[in-house]
Design an enzyme around this catalytic site. Structure first.
Site, PDB file in Angstrom:
ATOM      1  N   HIS A  97       0.815  -1.219   0.000  1.00  0.00           N
ATOM      2  CA  HIS A  97       0.000   0.000   0.000  1.00  0.00           C
ATOM      3  C   HIS A  97       0.849   1.270   0.000  1.00  0.00           C
ATOM      4  O   HIS A  97       0.327   2.364  -0.230  1.00  0.00           O
ATOM      5  CB  HIS A  97      -0.992  -0.004   1.168  1.00  0.00           C
ATOM      6  CG  HIS A  97      -0.379   0.204   2.522  1.00  0.00           C
ATOM      7  ND1 HIS A  97      -0.071  -0.831   3.376  1.00  0.00           N
ATOM      8  CD2 HIS A  97      -0.016   1.329   3.165  1.00  0.00           C
ATOM      9  CE1 HIS A  97       0.442  -0.353   4.492  1.00  0.00           C
ATOM     10  NE2 HIS A  97       0.487   0.959   4.392  1.00  0.00           N
ATOM     11  N   ASP A 142       0.021  -7.628   1.318  1.00  0.00           N
ATOM     12  CA  ASP A 142       0.449  -6.244   1.487  1.00  0.00           C
ATOM     13  C   ASP A 142       1.968  -6.104   1.477  1.00  0.00           C
ATOM     14  O   ASP A 142       2.544  -5.384   2.297  1.00  0.00           O
ATOM     15  CB  ASP A 142      -0.127  -5.650   2.775  1.00  0.00           C
ATOM     16  CG  ASP A 142      -0.077  -4.111   2.769  1.00  0.00           C
ATOM     17  OD1 ASP A 142       0.144  -3.539   1.684  1.00  0.00           O
ATOM     18  OD2 ASP A 142      -0.252  -3.518   3.847  1.00  0.00           O
ATOM     19  N   SER A 145       4.909   2.525   7.836  1.00  0.00           N
ATOM     20  CA  SER A 145       4.567   1.370   7.009  1.00  0.00           C
ATOM     21  C   SER A 145       5.741   0.943   6.138  1.00  0.00           C
ATOM     22  O   SER A 145       6.343   1.753   5.436  1.00  0.00           O
ATOM     23  CB  SER A 145       3.377   1.681   6.101  1.00  0.00           C
ATOM     24  OG  SER A 145       2.178   1.510   6.783  1.00  0.00           O
TER      25      SER A 145
END
Length: 405
Positions: A141, A171, A249
């Site tokens: 993402h 992911d 992230s």
């Protein structure tokens, strides 16, 4: 088309439904996957050469905080291999239909815009180098749908990044930079050796504050994506209380020896001290496939499902408003069968309870999903279902799950 409405006692289970088929996405507002590609990049200027230690705890060896702490040693070992990833994506909005209507054009003429200008969205994330040739592991993402990817190293060098592969289901993504080789590389540990209570060190670029380090512990292991609220993923997370925020992230979660044990991925927006990381052993397998093929093939059956217990089934069956009787057994209740899916072709129906696969008892939706994930594409699974008072043995041939994009 009207779908069957289950009784209230079963509808209460909906938050645990797993969607293992394309196009089935449940919204959980309290969970944030970090960061959103729609969020603008922070304007805060930071010094990438400054290492900010957010939290530091006593060293198990010395019992004192100082320059010789295990946190400092771990960060010195891995810090140079942690990168900042900036992305750009151009969004072109559609012209409002009334602006193209000749009626409005006749009266307003050139005062109406000919087209709506495009908008440039910027994103921010982290990653870490896993090979001296310039391979970087991060979250899908972070770089998904990006038109431009810029990678900045801790020594302030910047490179254009090329996305080599993305897997939305787990992911994970692999990015390549051409830096002439001999880059610092993060040491990869084993998440299988991690225990609850172990130290957890998060390194990344939260909110644009480069080279930030936070410290916590491993709160729990094998927290399923369904429990977390990310029902369109197939993951068992490491849960940690090390502070992570948007921008973290794709960054590494380290153990006390400076080995990567996970990839920071998500937080609970309605809580403090609850973050989730993808186990590094899972990431190693996915990264290897992404390097070779640019994608990962995931088998699927094509059902929405929920864990069923005799107690839950009994609550449904004693509800006077219930219009369906469910077998009072341990298993997985099929809430919906996706049209044209392997499950539909095999004859699985809504209301069936899956109790075995290839002779192995199935007692939870997470267990069933793991069995399917570990199978091969095109493999025929012998699925035993309880349908009312009858038992059915069905053969289901797995197919490839297509990405939502």
């Amino acid at each position: 088309m009207r779908f069957y409405k289950l009784p209230r006692s079963i509808r209460q289970l909906s938050t645990h439904v797993l969607a293992i088929a394309l196009g089935v996405v449940l919204t959980v507002t309290s969970l944030r996957v970090l960061p959103s590609q729609a969020e603008p990049a922070p304007n805060t200027a930071t010094n990438p050469d400054t290492l900010e230690i957010i939290a530091q705890r006593p060293s198990p060896a010395t019992g004192a905080i100082g320059s010789t702490s295990f946190v400092t040693a771990a960060v010195n070992l891995v810090g140079p291999a942690v990168v900042r990833i900036d992305t750009e994506r151009t969004i072109t909005r559609r012209v409002d239909p009334f602006m193209e209507d000749p009626f409005f054009r006749r009266f307003f003429g050139d005062s109406l815009p000919q087209q709506i200008p495009s908008e440039q969205l910027r994103g921010l994330g982290s990653g870490f180098i896993i090979d001296k040739s310039g391979l970087i592991l991060t979250n899908a993402h972070v770089v998904d749908k990006a038109d431009k990817v810029t990678v900045r190293l801790k020594d302030s060098r910047t490179f254009e990044g090329k996305v080599q592969g993305i897997d939305e289901v787990t992911d994970l993504a692999v990015v390549k930079i051409n830096a002439g080789g001999d880059l610092p590389v993060a040491s990869l540990g084993s998440s299988n050796n991690v225990q609850v209570g172990d130290w957890a060190i998060a390194v990344g670029n939260p909110l644009g504050f480069d080279n930030t380090v936070t410290l916590g512990i491993v709160s729990t292991l094998k927290r399923s994506s369904a429990q977390v609220g990310i029902t369109d993923k197939r993951l068992d997370f490491i849960q940690t209380d090390a502070a992570i925020n948007p921008g973290n992230s794709g960054g590494p979660l380290l153990n006390e020896r400076g080995e990567v044990i996970g990839i920071n991925t998500a937080i609970r927006a309605d809580a403090m001290g609850i973050g989730f990381a993808i186990p590094i052993d899972k990431a190693k397998v996915i990264a290897s496939q992404l390097q070779r093929n640019g994608k990962v093939a995931h088998p699927y059956l094509g059902v929405q499902m929920v864990t069923l217990t005799p107690q839950l089934a009994k609550q449904n069956n004693t509800d006077p408003n219930s219009s369906i009787e469910i077998p009072e057994v341990n298993g997985v209740l099929v809430m919906r069968v996706i049209p044209n899916s392997p499950a539909a072709s095999a004859g699985i129906r809504r209301g069936d309870v899956i109790v075995q696969i290839d002779g192995r008892p199935i007692t939870s939706a997470e267990q069933l999903q793991n069995v399917v994930e570990d199978s091969r594409l095109g493999q025929v699974l012998q699925v035993k279902v309880q349908r009312g008072n009858q038992t059915q043995q069905l053969s289901v041939r797995t197919a490839e799950l297509q990405n939502a994009s």
